[in-house]
Design an enzyme around this catalytic site. Structure first.
Site, PDB file in Angstrom:
ATOM      1  N   HIS A   1      34.883  12.014  46.070  1.00 58.26           N
ATOM      2  CA  HIS A   1      33.760  11.792  46.994  1.00 58.26           C
ATOM      3  C   HIS A   1      34.057  10.629  47.931  1.00 58.26           C
ATOM      4  O   HIS A   1      33.783  10.702  49.129  1.00 58.26           O
ATOM      5  CB  HIS A   1      32.473  11.469  46.227  1.00 58.26           C
ATOM      6  CG  HIS A   1      31.715  12.663  45.728  1.00 58.26           C
ATOM      7  ND1 HIS A   1      31.263  13.673  46.548  1.00 58.26           N
ATOM      8  CD2 HIS A   1      31.293  12.994  44.476  1.00 58.26           C
ATOM      9  CE1 HIS A   1      30.597  14.568  45.831  1.00 58.26           C
ATOM     10  NE2 HIS A   1      30.601  14.183  44.560  1.00 58.26           N
TER      11      HIS A   1
ATOM     12  N   GLY B   1      27.300  11.054  37.115  1.00 55.66           N
ATOM     13  CA  GLY B   1      28.007  10.159  38.021  1.00 55.66           C
ATOM     14  C   GLY B   1      27.417  10.237  39.415  1.00 55.66           C
ATOM     15  O   GLY B   1      26.702  11.195  39.733  1.00 55.66           O
TER      16      GLY B   1
ATOM     17  N   GLN C   1      27.585   9.897  48.459  1.00 55.14           N
ATOM     18  CA  GLN C   1      26.513  10.884  48.272  1.00 55.14           C
ATOM     19  C   GLN C   1      25.140  10.357  48.693  1.00 55.14           C
ATOM     20  O   GLN C   1      24.228  11.141  48.921  1.00 55.14           O
ATOM     21  CB  GLN C   1      26.451  11.315  46.797  1.00 55.14           C
ATOM     22  CG  GLN C   1      27.661  12.143  46.379  1.00 55.14           C
ATOM     23  CD  GLN C   1      27.600  12.466  44.901  1.00 55.14           C
ATOM     24  OE1 GLN C   1      27.965  11.648  44.062  1.00 55.14           O
ATOM     25  NE2 GLN C   1      27.112  13.653  44.566  1.00 55.14           N
TER      26      GLN C   1
ATOM     27  N   CYS D   1      27.865  19.363  40.880  1.00 58.74           N
ATOM     28  CA  CYS D   1      27.751  18.184  41.733  1.00 58.74           C
ATOM     29  C   CYS D   1      26.317  18.061  42.225  1.00 58.74           C
ATOM     30  O   CYS D   1      25.714  19.058  42.614  1.00 58.74           O
ATOM     31  CB  CYS D   1      28.708  18.313  42.923  1.00 58.74           C
ATOM     32  SG  CYS D   1      28.687  16.896  44.030  1.00 58.74           S
ATOM     33  N   LEU D   2      25.815  16.851  42.220  1.00 58.42           N
ATOM     34  CA  LEU D   2      24.442  16.626  42.691  1.00 58.42           C
ATOM     35  C   LEU D   2      24.300  16.949  44.177  1.00 58.42           C
ATOM     36  O   LEU D   2      23.198  17.202  44.645  1.00 58.42           O
ATOM     37  CB  LEU D   2      24.021  15.174  42.424  1.00 58.42           C
ATOM     38  CG  LEU D   2      23.929  14.789  40.935  1.00 58.42           C
ATOM     39  CD1 LEU D   2      23.655  13.302  40.784  1.00 58.42           C
ATOM     40  CD2 LEU D   2      22.863  15.618  40.232  1.00 58.42           C
TER      41      LEU D   2
ATOM     42  N   HIS E   1      36.437  13.276  40.063  1.00 62.62           N
ATOM     43  CA  HIS E   1      35.397  13.901  40.899  1.00 62.62           C
ATOM     44  C   HIS E   1      34.739  12.849  41.803  1.00 62.62           C
ATOM     45  O   HIS E   1      34.540  13.080  42.995  1.00 62.62           O
ATOM     46  CB  HIS E   1      34.372  14.570  39.962  1.00 62.62           C
ATOM     47  CG  HIS E   1      33.178  15.171  40.637  1.00 62.62           C
ATOM     48  ND1 HIS E   1      32.919  16.533  40.628  1.00 62.62           N
ATOM     49  CD2 HIS E   1      32.144  14.602  41.305  1.00 62.62           C
ATOM     50  CE1 HIS E   1      31.788  16.763  41.285  1.00 62.62           C
ATOM     51  NE2 HIS E   1      31.290  15.609  41.696  1.00 62.62           N
ATOM     52  N   GLU E   2      34.435  11.686  41.229  1.00 60.61           N
ATOM     53  CA  GLU E   2      33.762  10.633  42.002  1.00 60.61           C
ATOM     54  C   GLU E   2      34.701   9.994  43.020  1.00 60.61           C
ATOM     55  O   GLU E   2      34.294   9.709  44.151  1.00 60.61           O
ATOM     56  CB  GLU E   2      33.196   9.545  41.079  1.00 60.61           C
ATOM     57  CG  GLU E   2      32.204  10.034  40.035  1.00 60.61           C
ATOM     58  CD  GLU E   2      31.069  10.878  40.579  1.00 60.61           C
ATOM     59  OE1 GLU E   2      30.760  10.777  41.777  1.00 60.61           O
ATOM     60  OE2 GLU E   2      30.506  11.648  39.805  1.00 60.61           O
TER      61      GLU E   2
HETATM   62  O1  GNR Z   1      26.351  15.333  37.081  1.00 56.83           O
HETATM   63  C1  GNR Z   1      27.519  15.702  37.295  1.00 56.83           C
HETATM   64  N1  GNR Z   1      28.148  16.474  36.389  1.00 56.83           N
HETATM   65  C2  GNR Z   1      29.497  16.784  36.437  1.00 56.83           C
HETATM   66  C3  GNR Z   1      29.956  17.791  35.606  1.00 56.83           C
HETATM   67  C4  GNR Z   1      31.287  18.130  35.603  1.00 56.83           C
HETATM   68  C5  GNR Z   1      32.169  17.456  36.421  1.00 56.83           C
HETATM   69  C6  GNR Z   1      31.719  16.463  37.274  1.00 56.83           C
HETATM   70  C7  GNR Z   1      30.387  16.115  37.274  1.00 56.83           C
HETATM   71  S1  GNR Z   1      29.833  14.846  38.304  1.00 56.83           S
HETATM   72  C8  GNR Z   1      28.176  15.333  38.559  1.00 56.83           C
HETATM   73  C9  GNR Z   1      27.428  14.279  39.341  1.00 56.83           C
HETATM   74  C10 GNR Z   1      28.009  14.179  40.738  1.00 56.83           C
HETATM   75  O2  GNR Z   1      27.842  14.980  41.595  1.00 56.83           O
HETATM   76  N2  GNR Z   1      28.797  13.181  40.970  1.00 56.83           N
HETATM   77  O3  GNR Z   1      29.393  13.062  42.156  1.00 56.83           O
HETATM   78 NI    NI Z   2      29.613  15.086  42.907  1.00 56.80          NI
END
Ligand code: GNR
Ligand code: NI
Length: 167
Positions: free
Chosen positions: A137, A46, A51, A91-92, A133-134
């Site tokens: 952000h 995601g 980001q 998270c990236l 999670h997204e």
């Molecule tokens: O790649 C991602 N893997 C992930 C694993 C577990 C819970 C959430 C994520 S999202 C993350 C990519 C990202 O940072 N999205 O904002």
């Molecule tokens: Ni993230």
């Protein structure tokens, strides 16, 4: 298409609040294509516009192994949520850090698609976690903010040190 630069925690810009998209147009679709390319290349499941330093409410997701199930959410809103799930998140914007976070395990989301049409989606388990999670952000929240203050300050110090040494 283009690969966009992903902001790295700690970075103040990750805490900006994204604005609603008022018109879904070709510029929006170009950004979405670039975000998808950036997410696949990373690789991640995601990516939120926040980001890549664009403070508009846009999310791309693809939790498939085949990278052919892109899901786009513009102006996403969680209508209802229920249940609890604890899972390991990454998270990236916080590379190499994985921590357990508790979230709702079912969510109903309403958003616009790439055509500007409204849709709703009921998600559960990992997809529900990713959507939350997204959306966090877009609200300026990074998953590490669910950790204890002590863990957060250790993490910030570690990431700053790592960045100094990388320069
Ligand atoms: O790649 C991602 N893997 C992930 C694993 C577990 C819970 C959430 C994520 S999202 C993350 C990519 C990202 O940072 N999205 O904002
Ligand atoms: Ni993230």
């Amino acid at each position: 298409m283009a690969i966009l630069q992903i902001l790295q925690y700690p970075d103040e810009r990750l805490h900006k609040i994204a604005k609603k998209v008022t018109q879904v147009n070709d510029d929006t679709r170009k950004l979405i294509a670039d975000m998808a390319e950036t997410m696949y290349k990373a690789p991640g499941v995601g990516l939120a516009a926040t980001q890549v330093n664009v403070h508009e409410q846009i999310i791309v997701l693809d939790i498939s192994d085949t990278h052919d199930q892109l899901q786009v959410f513009i102006n996403p809103e969680i209508m209802t949520c229920s249940g609890e799930i604890k899972s390991e998140e990454g998270c990236l914007s916080v590379p190499g850090i994985y921590e357990t976070v508790q979230r709702a395990d079912r969510v109903k989301v309403r958003a616009l698609n790439e055509q500007g049409e409204s849709f709703t989606l009921e998600a559960e388990d990992f997809l529900a976690v990713c959507i939350q999670h997204e959306i966090d952000h877009l609200h300026g929240k990074v998953f590490v903010e669910y950790l204890s203050p002590l863990k957060q300050s250790r993490l910030r110090a570690k990431l700053k040190k790592r960045r100094r040494e990388a320069l």
